[in-house]
Scaffold this active site. Structure first.
Site, PDB file in Angstrom:
ATOM      1  N   GLY A 141       0.817  -1.214   0.000  1.00  0.00           N
ATOM      2  CA  GLY A 141       0.000   0.000   0.000  1.00  0.00           C
ATOM      3  C   GLY A 141       0.850   1.262   0.000  1.00  0.00           C
TER       4      GLY A 141
ATOM      5  CB  CYS B  53      -2.045   8.359   9.911  1.00  0.00           C
ATOM      6  SG  CYS B  53      -1.275   7.211   8.765  1.00  0.00           S
ATOM      7  CG  PHE B  54      -3.069  13.137  11.801  1.00  0.00           C
ATOM      8  CD1 PHE B  54      -1.892  12.418  11.904  1.00  0.00           C
ATOM      9  CD2 PHE B  54      -2.995  14.477  11.461  1.00  0.00           C
ATOM     10  CE1 PHE B  54      -0.659  13.011  11.665  1.00  0.00           C
ATOM     11  CE2 PHE B  54      -1.774  15.090  11.224  1.00  0.00           C
ATOM     12  CZ  PHE B  54      -0.610  14.353  11.311  1.00  0.00           C
TER      13      PHE B  54
ATOM     14  CB  THR C 247       0.354   2.840  12.904  1.00  0.00           C
ATOM     15  OG1 THR C 247       1.219   3.547  12.026  1.00  0.00           O
ATOM     16  CG2 THR C 247       0.175   3.606  14.191  1.00  0.00           C
TER      17      THR C 247
ATOM     18  CE  LYS D  41       3.045   6.408  12.618  1.00  0.00           C
ATOM     19  NZ  LYS D  41       3.556   7.361  11.676  1.00  0.00           N
TER      20      LYS D  41
ATOM     21  CD  GLU E 137       8.336   4.910   7.108  1.00  0.00           C
ATOM     22  OE1 GLU E 137       9.128   3.958   7.099  1.00  0.00           O
ATOM     23  OE2 GLU E 137       8.715   6.102   7.124  1.00  0.00           O
TER      24      GLU E 137
ATOM     25  NE  ARG F  31      -3.134  -0.472  -2.963  1.00  0.00           N
ATOM     26  CZ  ARG F  31      -3.330   0.031  -1.775  1.00  0.00           C
ATOM     27  NH1 ARG F  31      -3.272  -0.729  -0.717  1.00  0.00           N
ATOM     28  NH2 ARG F  31      -3.612   1.307  -1.619  1.00  0.00           N
TER      29      ARG F  31
ATOM     30  CB  ALA G 283       4.974  10.716  16.348  1.00  0.00           C
TER      31      ALA G 283
HETATM   32  P1  NAD Z   1      -2.954   0.416   2.624  1.00  0.00           P
HETATM   33  O1  NAD Z   1      -4.363   0.080   2.883  1.00  0.00           O
HETATM   34  O2  NAD Z   1      -2.601   1.390   1.549  1.00  0.00           O
HETATM   35  O3  NAD Z   1      -2.138  -0.936   2.296  1.00  0.00           O
HETATM   36  C1  NAD Z   1      -2.237  -2.110   3.027  1.00  0.00           C
HETATM   37  C2  NAD Z   1      -2.130  -3.289   2.069  1.00  0.00           C
HETATM   38  O4  NAD Z   1      -2.035  -4.503   2.828  1.00  0.00           O
HETATM   39  C3  NAD Z   1      -3.347  -3.477   1.153  1.00  0.00           C
HETATM   40  O5  NAD Z   1      -2.940  -3.401  -0.204  1.00  0.00           O
HETATM   41  C4  NAD Z   1      -3.903  -4.863   1.518  1.00  0.00           C
HETATM   42  O6  NAD Z   1      -4.403  -5.579   0.415  1.00  0.00           O
HETATM   43  C5  NAD Z   1      -2.671  -5.534   2.083  1.00  0.00           C
HETATM   44  N1  NAD Z   1      -2.977  -6.660   2.979  1.00  0.00           N
HETATM   45  C6  NAD Z   1      -3.766  -6.655   4.081  1.00  0.00           C
HETATM   46  N2  NAD Z   1      -3.751  -7.865   4.668  1.00  0.00           N
HETATM   47  C7  NAD Z   1      -2.931  -8.653   3.924  1.00  0.00           C
HETATM   48  C8  NAD Z   1      -2.504 -10.001   4.046  1.00  0.00           C
HETATM   49  N3  NAD Z   1      -2.894 -10.763   5.068  1.00  0.00           N
HETATM   50  N4  NAD Z   1      -1.676 -10.488   3.098  1.00  0.00           N
HETATM   51  C9  NAD Z   1      -1.267  -9.708   2.065  1.00  0.00           C
HETATM   52  N5  NAD Z   1      -1.619  -8.427   1.919  1.00  0.00           N
HETATM   53  C10 NAD Z   1      -2.445  -7.889   2.838  1.00  0.00           C
HETATM   54  O7  NAD Z   1      -2.362   0.915   4.008  1.00  0.00           O
HETATM   55  P2  NAD Z   1      -1.135   1.917   4.240  1.00  0.00           P
HETATM   56  O8  NAD Z   1      -1.568   3.325   4.109  1.00  0.00           O
HETATM   57  O9  NAD Z   1       0.036   1.446   3.449  1.00  0.00           O
HETATM   58  O10 NAD Z   1      -0.859   1.690   5.789  1.00  0.00           O
HETATM   59  C11 NAD Z   1      -0.286   0.497   6.264  1.00  0.00           C
HETATM   60  C12 NAD Z   1       0.083   0.684   7.720  1.00  0.00           C
HETATM   61  O11 NAD Z   1       1.068   1.728   7.837  1.00  0.00           O
HETATM   62  C13 NAD Z   1      -1.086   1.111   8.619  1.00  0.00           C
HETATM   63  O12 NAD Z   1      -0.912   0.517   9.877  1.00  0.00           O
HETATM   64  C14 NAD Z   1      -0.904   2.619   8.728  1.00  0.00           C
HETATM   65  O13 NAD Z   1      -1.444   3.125   9.923  1.00  0.00           O
HETATM   66  C15 NAD Z   1       0.612   2.745   8.737  1.00  0.00           C
HETATM   67  N6  NAD Z   1       1.121   4.038   8.253  1.00  0.00           N
HETATM   68  C16 NAD Z   1       0.540   4.648   7.180  1.00  0.00           C
HETATM   69  C17 NAD Z   1       1.076   5.844   6.694  1.00  0.00           C
HETATM   70  C18 NAD Z   1       0.474   6.537   5.513  1.00  0.00           C
HETATM   71  O14 NAD Z   1       0.873   7.665   5.247  1.00  0.00           O
HETATM   72  N7  NAD Z   1      -0.436   5.937   4.769  1.00  0.00           N
HETATM   73  C19 NAD Z   1       2.215   6.393   7.300  1.00  0.00           C
HETATM   74  C20 NAD Z   1       2.772   5.724   8.375  1.00  0.00           C
HETATM   75  C21 NAD Z   1       2.233   4.548   8.851  1.00  0.00           C
HETATM   76  C1  UDX Z   2       0.991  11.893   8.933  1.00  0.00           C
HETATM   77  C2  UDX Z   2       2.286  12.142   9.685  1.00  0.00           C
HETATM   78  O1  UDX Z   2       2.782  13.451   9.346  1.00  0.00           O
HETATM   79  C3  UDX Z   2       3.329  11.090   9.329  1.00  0.00           C
HETATM   80  O2  UDX Z   2       4.503  11.271  10.108  1.00  0.00           O
HETATM   81  C4  UDX Z   2       2.733   9.727   9.612  1.00  0.00           C
HETATM   82  O3  UDX Z   2       3.674   8.721   9.269  1.00  0.00           O
HETATM   83  C5  UDX Z   2       1.444   9.526   8.863  1.00  0.00           C
HETATM   84  O4  UDX Z   2       0.522  10.576   9.203  1.00  0.00           O
HETATM   85  P1  UDX Z   2       0.117  12.350   6.488  1.00  0.00           P
HETATM   86  O5  UDX Z   2      -1.217  12.114   7.088  1.00  0.00           O
HETATM   87  O6  UDX Z   2       0.503  11.633   5.260  1.00  0.00           O
HETATM   88  O7  UDX Z   2       1.259  12.039   7.555  1.00  0.00           O
HETATM   89  O8  UDX Z   2       0.267  13.919   6.147  1.00  0.00           O
HETATM   90  P2  UDX Z   2       0.523  15.234   7.039  1.00  0.00           P
HETATM   91  O9  UDX Z   2       1.453  16.100   6.296  1.00  0.00           O
HETATM   92  O10 UDX Z   2       0.881  14.911   8.414  1.00  0.00           O
HETATM   93  O11 UDX Z   2      -0.905  15.932   7.022  1.00  0.00           O
HETATM   94  C6  UDX Z   2      -2.008  15.393   7.700  1.00  0.00           C
HETATM   95  C7  UDX Z   2      -3.178  16.330   7.563  1.00  0.00           C
HETATM   96  O12 UDX Z   2      -2.978  17.520   8.324  1.00  0.00           O
HETATM   97  C8  UDX Z   2      -3.452  16.776   6.134  1.00  0.00           C
HETATM   98  O13 UDX Z   2      -4.832  16.807   5.902  1.00  0.00           O
HETATM   99  C9  UDX Z   2      -2.860  18.180   6.096  1.00  0.00           C
HETATM  100  O14 UDX Z   2      -3.460  19.010   5.123  1.00  0.00           O
HETATM  101  C10 UDX Z   2      -3.172  18.654   7.502  1.00  0.00           C
HETATM  102  N1  UDX Z   2      -2.268  19.728   7.958  1.00  0.00           N
HETATM  103  C11 UDX Z   2      -0.949  19.484   8.148  1.00  0.00           C
HETATM  104  C12 UDX Z   2      -2.789  20.990   8.211  1.00  0.00           C
HETATM  105  O15 UDX Z   2      -3.993  21.234   8.047  1.00  0.00           O
HETATM  106  N2  UDX Z   2      -1.943  21.954   8.662  1.00  0.00           N
HETATM  107  C13 UDX Z   2      -0.612  21.746   8.865  1.00  0.00           C
HETATM  108  O16 UDX Z   2       0.086  22.692   9.272  1.00  0.00           O
HETATM  109  C14 UDX Z   2      -0.097  20.463   8.591  1.00  0.00           C
END
Ligand code: NAD
Ligand code: UDX
Length: 475
Positions: A17, A281-282, A138, A225, A170, A45, A228
């Protein structure tokens, strides 16, 4: 059989993902001698990651195409064959989704760990020899305990398979993922097995300075995590709450942000008022924190963090209400252009985007919406809002009775979209919305027309002369 060696030659990442894809792409790019297999059960995907047309990758991130171009089919591979690559790997990253539970105990707050559990069971079944499991997703504090119990439950093969579990959350933000991965502020590794910690930190150390690699126990890493994200979201809610006060008092939120942000103790980042935080995430991570606090008997702490979400919801509602009020209390049959549907600029991700909530409110009020976004496609908007030309009314009976035809449509041409519009609402901070020719666009609108700038993108001083009605957040 694999031995407990510290040098890692094969990595498998479960979950292709927004995190798994870019994270492993950068890792493979930086470590050409390590084979990196990203596996996912979602065939569509995986096919998209393997698409020879790099415009069609499933995740849009600046610079990602270049990284994929260098590493894919060299030492970076995307596959549906989860079983095979679990079996080959020395180290397995769990990068699957951990959304909020939608039913049962903790519904609406706790993280749903069913995908993590399914991965742990797959790993327990198919891993060979010694394998290091890395929590990249997370997750709630103490999840590693659950993973360990599942991994060690196969009594028959206990002697043939051994595992170590590390936490390595991450911190990348979408829209800047590649930069964040290439130049992280820190890499956090939690664990109690020195050998595994050394293996993982040696990988990061190829491109991250040793001093930036923080080592903690498992629980501190897992919890850090969540915290943060909670702290970052709290800053957004804090500044958004003050944006409302600025609107009442004549203060300007951008000036207030600059004034307070120049205090090095406060810092200037994450002080931009807007339509509320979105993203995957948030909200989910704070809800999880609230759940954990209640679970551990700390309702006051839970309430404190819950308010960060309340302010966020309120900010989105407040903006919808302002739009209705400025347009004489009714949106029925009015044409409103929404600029931006992703939750922030430079990503095609719409999860929890403020645009979803604001668009739903406006549809509910009877508006006809034209939605523009440079990277989000119509299909994705349909997933969030339902079919275009469909009624969004909660009460279908009322809809049937009144035959009210409010709808949304997608447009990739701003000029055409704006023709005869009563209002434009800028929701996403895409850079291309900063330099629009408002003199020209405003002429095309039905007067009296309004521009609602929820991101302070427009230089308001330039437009006072031509009499454009502009509402801007926090001013
Ligand atoms: P996502 O939904 O984009 O991707 C997750 C993927 O995992 C999907 O493609 C799904 O098909 C696959 N999956 C689920 N179960 C599976 C299994 N048993 N076997 C194989 N594949 C499987 O999610 P994401 O945004 O990449 O987030 C993943 C994790 O990272 C979450 O815990 C999220 O909170 C954390 N995270 C996300 C971000 C972000 O910016 N999106 C940043 C930091 C941490
Ligand atoms: C966030 C964290 O920043 C990242 O460290 C974590 O791993 C995943 O969650 P993300 O959600 O991808 O990342 O984007 P981020 O830049 O944090 O923005 C989150 C939301 O807050 C967005 O909707 C953004 O527009 C909003 N935002 C951010 C504001 O409205 N004002 C700001 O000053 C900063």
């Amino acid at each position: 059989m694999k031995t407990n060696k510290s040098k890692i030659s094969t990595i498998c990442c479960i979950g292709a993902g927004y995190v798994g894809g870019p994270t492993m792409a950068v890792l493979a790019d930086k470590c050409p001698d390590i084979k990196v297999y990203v596996v996912d059960k979602n065939k569509e995907r995986i096919n998209a990651w393997n698409n020879s047309n790099l415009e069609k990758l499933p995740v849009y991130e600046p610079k990602l195409k270049d990284v994929i171009k260098r590493a894919r089919d060299r030492n970076l591979f995307f596959s549906e064959n989860v079983k095979k690559y679990i079996g080959l790997a020395d180290m397995i990253f769990l990068s699957v989704n951990t959304p909020t539970k939608v039913k049962g105990i903790g519904s609406g707050q706790a993280s749903d760990l069913k995908w993590i559990e399914a991965c742990a069971r797959d790993v327990a079944k198919w891993a060979n020899g010694h394998t290091i499991i890395v929590e990249k997703s997370t997750i709630p504090v103490r999840t590693a305990e659950t993973i360990k119990i599942i991994l060690e439950s196969d009594q028959v093969n206990k002697s043939k398979k051994t595992f170590a579990v590390l936490s390595n959350p991450e911190f990348l933000a979408e829209g800047s993922a590649v930069n964040d991965l290439e130049n992280p502020d820190r890499v956090l590794i939690g664990g109690d097995d020195d050998h595994s910690i050394k293996s993982l930190s040696e990988i990061y150390n190829r491109w991250v300075h040793r001093e930036k690699i923080i080592k903690t126990n498992l629980w501190s890493s897992e919890l850090s995590k969540l915290i943060a994200n909670a702290f970052l979201a709290q800053r957004v809610s804090s500044i958004n709450s003050i944006s409302a006060l600025c609107e009442k008092t004549g203060a300007d939120i951008n000036q207030v942000s600059d004034a307070i942000g120049s205090d090095t103790r406060i810092g200037s980042k994450f002080l931009k008022a807007g339509p509320g935080f979105g993203g995957s995430c948030f909200k989910k991570d704070i809800l999880n924190l609230v759940y954990l606090c209640n679970h551990f008997g700390l309702p006051e702490v839970a309430n404190y963090w819950d308010n960060v979400i309340s302010i966020n919801n309120w900010q989105q509602k407040r903006i919808s209400q302002i739009i209705v009020n400025k347009l004489f209390g009714t949106l029925t049959d009015k044409k409103i252009v929404i600029l931006g549907f992703s939750f922030k600029a430079d990503t095609n991700d719409t999860r929890e985007s403020p645009a979803i909530y604001i668009a739903k409110d406006l549809l509910e009020e009877g508006a006809n919406l034209i939605i523009h976004d440079p990277k989000v496609n119509q299909k994705q908007i349909e997933l969030e809002l339902g079919n275009d030309l469909n009624c969004s009314s909660k009460d279908k009976n009322i809809f049937e009775e009144t035959k009210k035809q409010n709808y949304w449509k997608f447009s990739n041409n701003i000029e055409n979209a704006i023709e005869n519009a009563d209002a434009v609402v800028i929701i996403t901070n895409w850079s291309e919305y900063k330099n629009l020719n408002w003199n020209k666009l405003y002429e095309k609108m039905r007067k009296p027309a309004w521009i609602f700038d929820t991101r302070s993108l427009i230089n308001i001083k330039e437009f006072k002369d031509i009499g454009i009605n502009i509402w801007q957040i926090g001013t």
